[in-house]
Structure formats: C-alpha cells, structure tokens
Motif scaffolding. Sequence first.
Motif, PDB file in Angstrom:
ATOM      1  N   ARG A   1     -14.508  10.926  73.199  1.00  0.00           N
ATOM      2  CA  ARG A   1     -13.909  12.130  72.627  1.00  0.00           C
ATOM      3  C   ARG A   1     -14.837  13.317  72.873  1.00  0.00           C
ATOM      4  O   ARG A   1     -16.057  13.180  72.899  1.00  0.00           O
TER       5      ARG A   1
ATOM      6  N   ASP B   1     -15.916  15.650  71.078  1.00  0.00           N
ATOM      7  CA  ASP B   1     -16.917  15.948  70.049  1.00  0.00           C
ATOM      8  C   ASP B   1     -17.918  14.812  69.856  1.00  0.00           C
ATOM      9  O   ASP B   1     -18.710  14.827  68.915  1.00  0.00           O
TER      10      ASP B   1
ATOM     11  N   THR C   1     -17.287  11.604  69.134  1.00  0.00           N
ATOM     12  CA  THR C   1     -16.907  10.583  68.151  1.00  0.00           C
ATOM     13  C   THR C   1     -16.281   9.355  68.781  1.00  0.00           C
ATOM     14  O   THR C   1     -15.885   8.432  68.067  1.00  0.00           O
TER      15      THR C   1
ATOM     16  N   LYS D   1     -20.102  13.496  75.102  1.00  0.00           N
ATOM     17  CA  LYS D   1     -19.553  14.754  74.621  1.00  0.00           C
ATOM     18  C   LYS D   1     -19.196  15.665  75.788  1.00  0.00           C
ATOM     19  O   LYS D   1     -19.830  15.620  76.855  1.00  0.00           O
ATOM     20  N   GLY D   2     -18.191  16.484  75.575  1.00  0.00           N
ATOM     21  CA  GLY D   2     -17.886  17.596  76.459  1.00  0.00           C
ATOM     22  C   GLY D   2     -17.900  17.288  77.933  1.00  0.00           C
ATOM     23  O   GLY D   2     -17.209  16.384  78.421  1.00  0.00           O
TER      24      GLY D   2
ATOM     25  N   THR E   1     -11.483  19.620  69.587  1.00  0.00           N
ATOM     26  CA  THR E   1     -12.493  18.781  68.927  1.00  0.00           C
ATOM     27  C   THR E   1     -12.529  17.424  69.624  1.00  0.00           C
ATOM     28  O   THR E   1     -13.428  17.161  70.419  1.00  0.00           O
TER      29      THR E   1
END
Length: 449
Positions: free
Chosen positions: A370, A372, A374, A381-382, A426
């Motif tokens: 994900r 964010d 998670t 991330k990203g 998110t």
Amino acid sequence: MLIESILEHAPIGFAVNTMDDGKVLFVGHNFESFYGLPKGGLSEVSDFFDKVYLDPDLRERLRTRVMEDINSGDLTRMHWDNIEFKGLDGKKRVVNAMNIPLPEQNLTISAVQDVSAQFEAQATLRAAEEQFRGLVEQAIAGIYIMQNGHLVYVNQRCAEIFGYATAEALRGVDPLTLVVESDRAKTLEHMQQLADGTVQHMAFEFTATRQDGKMMTIGLHGARATHCGRHATIGLLQDISEKKRDEEQIVRYVKQLEGAVMRTVEVATTLSEMRDPYTAGHEKRVAQIAVAIGAEMGYNGQRQEGLRVAGYLHDIGKITIPTEILSKPGRLSTIELELIKGHARASYEVLRNVEFPWPVAEIALQHHERMDGTGYPQGLKGEAILPEARIMAVADVIEAMASHRPYRAGLGIEAAMQEISRGRGTAYDVAVADACLRLFREKGYQIPA
C-alpha cells in the motif's frame, strides 16, 4: 454442559452413545447436518445405517465393514475416509468418520467431517490435469522434455515432425543426432546454456533431418524447468521450413508460439484455481480490470499485455497453501492468516526465474503493498512500489470485494468504489484510483463475467 457446548459448536460433528446398549446420549448439530439427519432423528445406534444410507447395497456393505472394524478392537481400523452417499435430503455427501471407544466409561464417541467440497475440488483438479494432458498430447506444436542430454518425453506431434510413427520411438534419443552436422555446435551451446542456468529460456532455429532423410528448419522455444524433481528443459518446436520461404508465415508462427505461452499461463492459473473453487476466475477478472485501468491511464499495448500476464499469475503462490485453508468458510486463525499472506512472496519465488518481458514476479510480490506502507510483505511505500503493482492492488481489491467468498457474500461494486475513494492518496495511488473511479462511475465499466 461445557463439554456438550464445545462438541455442539465444533466444526466436526460429534455423537456419543453407550457401548453396552447403543443408546445415543448426544448428537451435535454438525453430526446431523453432515449426515443429512433431521434434528433429534437418531436415538439408537442400531438405527444409524437405516436412517443415513438410502442405497440398500451400500448400507449393508458399510454396516458389515464398520461392525467388523469395531468388533476387531483395532483402533487403526476405527477411521473411514471418503465415504460417498446420498442422504435423506437427497444431497450427495462425502465424509470422513471415526469412532473413539472409551470402554471404562461405557461410551463411544463418533466424529464426522464433511469433506464434500475438498473431494469435489480434488475431482475437478484431476479433470483439469487430464484436460491439460490432452491439450499437450493433441497440440499442433511439438512438445518435448529433455534431461541429461536425452529426450525423456515428446508428444505425438513432435514425433510426426521428425517423421516417426510413435512418440515412444524418440524417447531416450540424444536430440543432437536429429540436428545436421553443421548446426550441432550452435545447438549444443544453446542446450548447455539452458541446462546450466546461464539463461532461463531462449528461442532459436536449426536444420534437422527427418527419419526419411529429408531436411527441414526447426523453430524451437525452450525453457529451464523442473521435471520429476530434477532440472530439465521443456520446449515447443515446429517445422518452420515454409516460414523461411515466406516472411508472412514467419509472423503467424511466432504469434502461434506466443499464444501457446499465454495458454500455458492460463492453464497454470486454472490448475491453481482448481485448488480453491470458491475463487475460481479471480485471477482472470483481476487481469481484465488491471488492463482496463492501464488503458485508461494511457498504457500502450505492450504494457497492457504485461498487466494481463501478471494478473493471471499474481496469486500462483497459493498453490503452496493447504486447500482446507483456502476454502475455509469461517474466520482464519492468526497462523492461517499468516500462511495466506505468504502467497505474495511464494508467487514471486515461483515466477522470479522466468524471464518475462515485464516485471511479473515483482508485480506478484508487491500486489498487496500500500502507498502508505501498511501493506505486505515488505511494507513498501510510495515510489518504491512498481506502477503496475499499484494498478494490480486496486484491481485485486475491487474483484475481491465484488465477488463472493466462502466466509461472506459479495459486497458489490459500489462498496468497492467507496473503498477505493476512501483509500485514494493513502493506501492507493491517486492516479490509479482516479482512473478506476472514472472507469466504473463515469464510463460504466463492468467486471466481465
């Protein structure tokens, strides 16, 4: 009361009776349900066979076998697997059953497990394997498996290409003996590169000699694989003599080989899904949604094809998860959930040595990440997450929420859209989420059946 409550709510059906006179003291709901008995319909052990097994021949065979096993006193004979029957309600069932005698307490505990779904899934899997075997044997391309420098398997079409009447005539043959002298060194080099893992797959051409002495040009696509637990080369080949004289025909044959690879991907996906009949079609639908989102985002045909292949294979790692966990209708335990989560990395391990023209293995590894951080398994991330994996994550969520699962009914497209909207920026990539929402809410895109 505590023991009765435990037995009543256990996923396995239980019944308890006295040993001396066969009085039934307790019958759990699942015991009645698995055997198709009405509530309170069993009071005497002697009535069990008459009430459960409608077929008189089956009833007497089972009665004789079970009573012999019980009277033997041998605990190893108190377990009976894959008993098929049709109950009072007309429903066909398959159960595993066992008896636990407790002579000091004058009791016998009977336990039964409904394995109908697993039994049907196994039968379906066997049928799929037979279908796959039939496809291979009747393929229009020659298919071979080579180990230790010899052919250990060829299909009938392969034998026909080389002018042999039966496939058996080629098994055990050194394939270099089929290659003309001038091409043997080049062909041997290619074979060794595949055998030692220098490359994972390759396509090349060589001139071969048929059994009748005529020469022909063979187009071959081979891949490093495993057969019977040992390294092998598996490949497709065709007589492309005509293609050498006709460039248009060359293009058609290449497309044919590419199509064969895609069908192999589809068959691999089907075999995987057969182990989990409740989610059959999931990979295909995810692939279709991912391709649609990619097209909406301006991906060209080549990148869309990469999304299609990755979609078909993103859950291939589920072959490592026990069937009973995949099809479990209730809540998963913590350990079971961790096993399920392991499928992303397992998919990567299956795919990482296959040289696709797209990052298929990495997409499979990251499709539960994900934006964010998670997600799993790496908590990326990203920008650390591949763009294609971000698309696959959204497509996977939409299909999973919209479709039925063993533990819940489908939640519908609108619920899926609300989840994508909620996680926009998110959990989910903004551009991917926006493309998805446009597709479904503005352009009326529907998940293919």
